[in-house]
Design an enzyme around this catalytic site. Structure first.
Site, PDB file in Angstrom:
ATOM      1  N   GLU A 183      -5.871  -8.348   0.361  1.00 48.09           N
ATOM      2  CA  GLU A 183      -6.353  -8.412   1.740  1.00 48.09           C
ATOM      3  C   GLU A 183      -7.854  -8.198   1.733  1.00 48.09           C
ATOM      4  OE1 GLU A 183      -4.473  -5.492   4.247  1.00 48.09           O
ATOM      5  OE2 GLU A 183      -2.458  -6.037   3.616  1.00 48.09           O
ATOM      6  N   GLU A 187       0.834  -1.213   0.000  1.00 44.84           N
ATOM      7  CA  GLU A 187       0.000   0.000   0.000  1.00 44.84           C
ATOM      8  C   GLU A 187       0.870   1.265   0.000  1.00 44.84           C
ATOM      9  OE1 GLU A 187      -2.723  -0.482   3.346  1.00 44.84           O
ATOM     10  OE2 GLU A 187      -4.048  -1.683   2.092  1.00 44.84           O
TER      11      GLU A 187
END
Ligand SMILES: *[C@@H]1O[C@H](CO)[C@@H](O)[C@H](O)[C@H]1NC(C)=O
Ligand SMILES: *[C@@H]1O[C@H](CO)[C@@H](O)[C@H](O)[C@H]1NC(C)=O
Ligand SMILES: *[C@@H]1O[C@H](CO)[C@@H](O)[C@H](O)[C@H]1NC(C)=O
Length: 491
Positions: free
Chosen positions: A272, A127
């Site tokens: 995720e 991220e």
């Protein structure tokens, strides 16, 4: 499967449907479910124990955030597919030095492949475009990705191993809420697109992390039912597509963003997805089970989403709670596990193996049955008490003590005891860590009550993760605090 959470009616039919779905799961080669295995814990389970847990539950793949030797060695000959990760902190060096990228691939990919570890993906960064990083990794992510891909090709692994960059779902958005109006965010549009083009050219995949829980957490007006997969929410109609859950809509917003820029066929991996169980009023085992089982059932159908029918490739977040994670995103951050820190399942979950029950970790070794609590003789009016609690909470874990959390119902005494015990356990039940200026004492009686668990820490595998220096500095701080209190009270 998901039907368990609904009413009892139609149970037999639901069971039949579930059975058919499980069969078709393996028959149709529907994307197997994976798990994220993070290790930011003060007392991580031994890697061999975790690998056995993964296999016992039918997981076929695992996603890591680095390539620690203990973890990688335990995965050898396990048959599990592995996504290894390059932490954001290494992006700058990977971007600026081809030699560093070569070495990383040699040490952390080739080396373990040769030892029988089934590495399939390299995640470059994690991220990296998250707004909390203030753009720190904006310029290094793409060059690092290019260098790692070149290193893989040089090592003869260009076809065997795919590269990717796990992205948070806010790199794209839609002004109207309709997926078909999706595009990459304007401020990072070009940065994302150069990555997308490269992934497309080199056979990589776009990895995205999707969190309906976060939407609910940050937006009190978010329709809660839309987070789940039961179809109880007001649908969002977008042309010929109808969306009854946020996952599908968010996923398809990404498809539209890719499509609009000429990459509508780029493979997508859900890096995720999950729901936490503590630390917030919407984080509990019941909602986590509803979400995760709903998602598993959804992918087991093999139907995909309106914009991309077919198998969904996904990794649950997360396997095990991590008590050392930063709580900057929120108190829930340490509670994403399907399992508690000691490998106990928090709720029932079926991973697609017929008739299977979730299995707990085996052979976990606990410290003694001892807890640290507030002495009954201490007055709650003592002006120095709050300091001792703040001290414990800053260094241990009090994220289960807030409003509508698992220990939110404790009275003030038990609340203080919880903080003391957390610190005591985190410091391996050392007597020094149950001092608190003489306010605390140990007990052999479990103070746990209702949903509130006063944990006992587990023994850690000293070969992998004993952290002597930090523990020692904690002791020093306790001593210091004790001394300060002594001085204050005697003056
Ligand atoms: C391999 O990965 C580990 C864990 O992330 C890291 O500490 C190490 O620096 C890497 N090795 C090389 C040669 O880059
Ligand atoms: C980002 O900026 C904020 C506010 O300026 C600051 O508090 C924070 O430490 C910065 N974070 C990083 C990773 O640089
Ligand atoms: C319990 O402890 C937490 C953390 O110190 C604090 O925020 C909360 O107000 C306390 N609750 C009670 C009932 O004392």
């Amino acid at each position: 499967m998901g039907s368990r959470a609904r009413s009892g009616r139609g149970g037999a039919a639901a069971l039949f449907v579930a059975a058919v779905m499980v069969v078709s799961w393996s028959a149709a080669g529907v994307g197997a479910i994976g798990a994220n295995w993070g290790t930011q814990a003060s007392h991580p389970l031994p890697p061999d124990t975790v690998v056995k847990m993964l296999k016992d539950n039918g997981f076929q793949k695992v996603k890591l955030f680095d390539a620690e030797d203990g973890t990688m060695s335990a995965l050898r000959e396990s048959g599990l597919e592995v996504m290894v990760g390059i932490p954001n902190e290494l992006l700058a060096i990977m971007a600026s030095s081809m030699k560093a990228a070569d070495k990383w691939v040699e040490k952390n990919v080739s080396n373990y492949l040769n030892k029988g570890c089934n590495v399939r993906y390299v995640a470059v960064g994690n991220e990296p475009f998250l707004s909390t990083y203030n753009g720190s990794f904006l310029l290094t992510t793409f060059p690092a990705l290019k260098n790692i891909q070149s290193a893989l090709v040089k090592a003869g692994l260009g076809n065997q191993i795919k590269v990717t960059v796990p992205q948070n779902a806010d790199v794209y958005d839609t002004a109207t809420g309709k997926p078909s109006d999706g595009d990459f965010r304007t401020d990072i549009h070009d940065r994302i697109l150069e990555i997308v083009k490269f992934l497309s050219d080199t056979g990589g995949v776009f990895t995205v992390n999707i969190y309906p829980f976060i939407s609910l957490y940050i937006d009190p007006n978010f329709p809660a039912e839309y987070a789940f997969f039961d179809g109880r929410s007001q649908p969002v109609v977008d042309g010929s597509a109808t969306y009854t859950n946020m996952f599908d809509a968010n996923h398809d917003t990404l498809i539209w963003a890719l499509k609009k820029n000429g990459y509508g066929n780029l493979p997508i991996v859900i890096g995720e997805i999950g729901w936490p169980t503590d630390g917030d009023m919407n984080a509990n085992a019941q909602l986590a089970q509803r979400f995760n089982q709903g998602f598993m059932t959804h992918i087991a159908t093999g139907q995909g989403t309106p914009m991309r029918p077919g198998p969904i490739d996904a990794y649950l977040f997360s396997l095990i709670d991590e008590d050392d994670k930063s709580i900057q995103p929120g108190n829930f951050e340490r509670h994403w596990g399907i399992y508690t820190y000691d490998g106990i399942p928090k709720y029932q979950l079926n991973f697609g193996v017929p008739n299977s029950q979730i299995k707990r970790a085996s052979g976990v070794k606990y410290l003694d049955k001892k807890w640290c609590v507030l002495k009954p003789t201490v007055s709650l009016d003592d002006p120095k008490l709050p300091d001792t609690v703040s001290y414990a909470c800053a260094r241990a874990d009090c994220t289960s003590l807030g409003y509508r959390t698992s220990c939110g119902m404790l009275d003030t005494r038990s609340n203080i005891s919880y903080a003391y015990n957390s610190f005591y356990q985190k410091n391996d039940q050392d007597d020094v860590a149950c001092g608190f200026s003489g306010y605390a004492t140990t007990t052999g009686q479990d103070p746990s009550t209702g949903t509130c668990r006063f944990g006992i820490m587990i023994e850690v595998d000293s070969a992998y993760s004993w952290k002597p220096r930090r523990v020692r500095s904690n002791y020093l701080l306790v001593l210091l605090l004790a001394l300060v209190h002594l001085c204050v009270s005697s003056s």
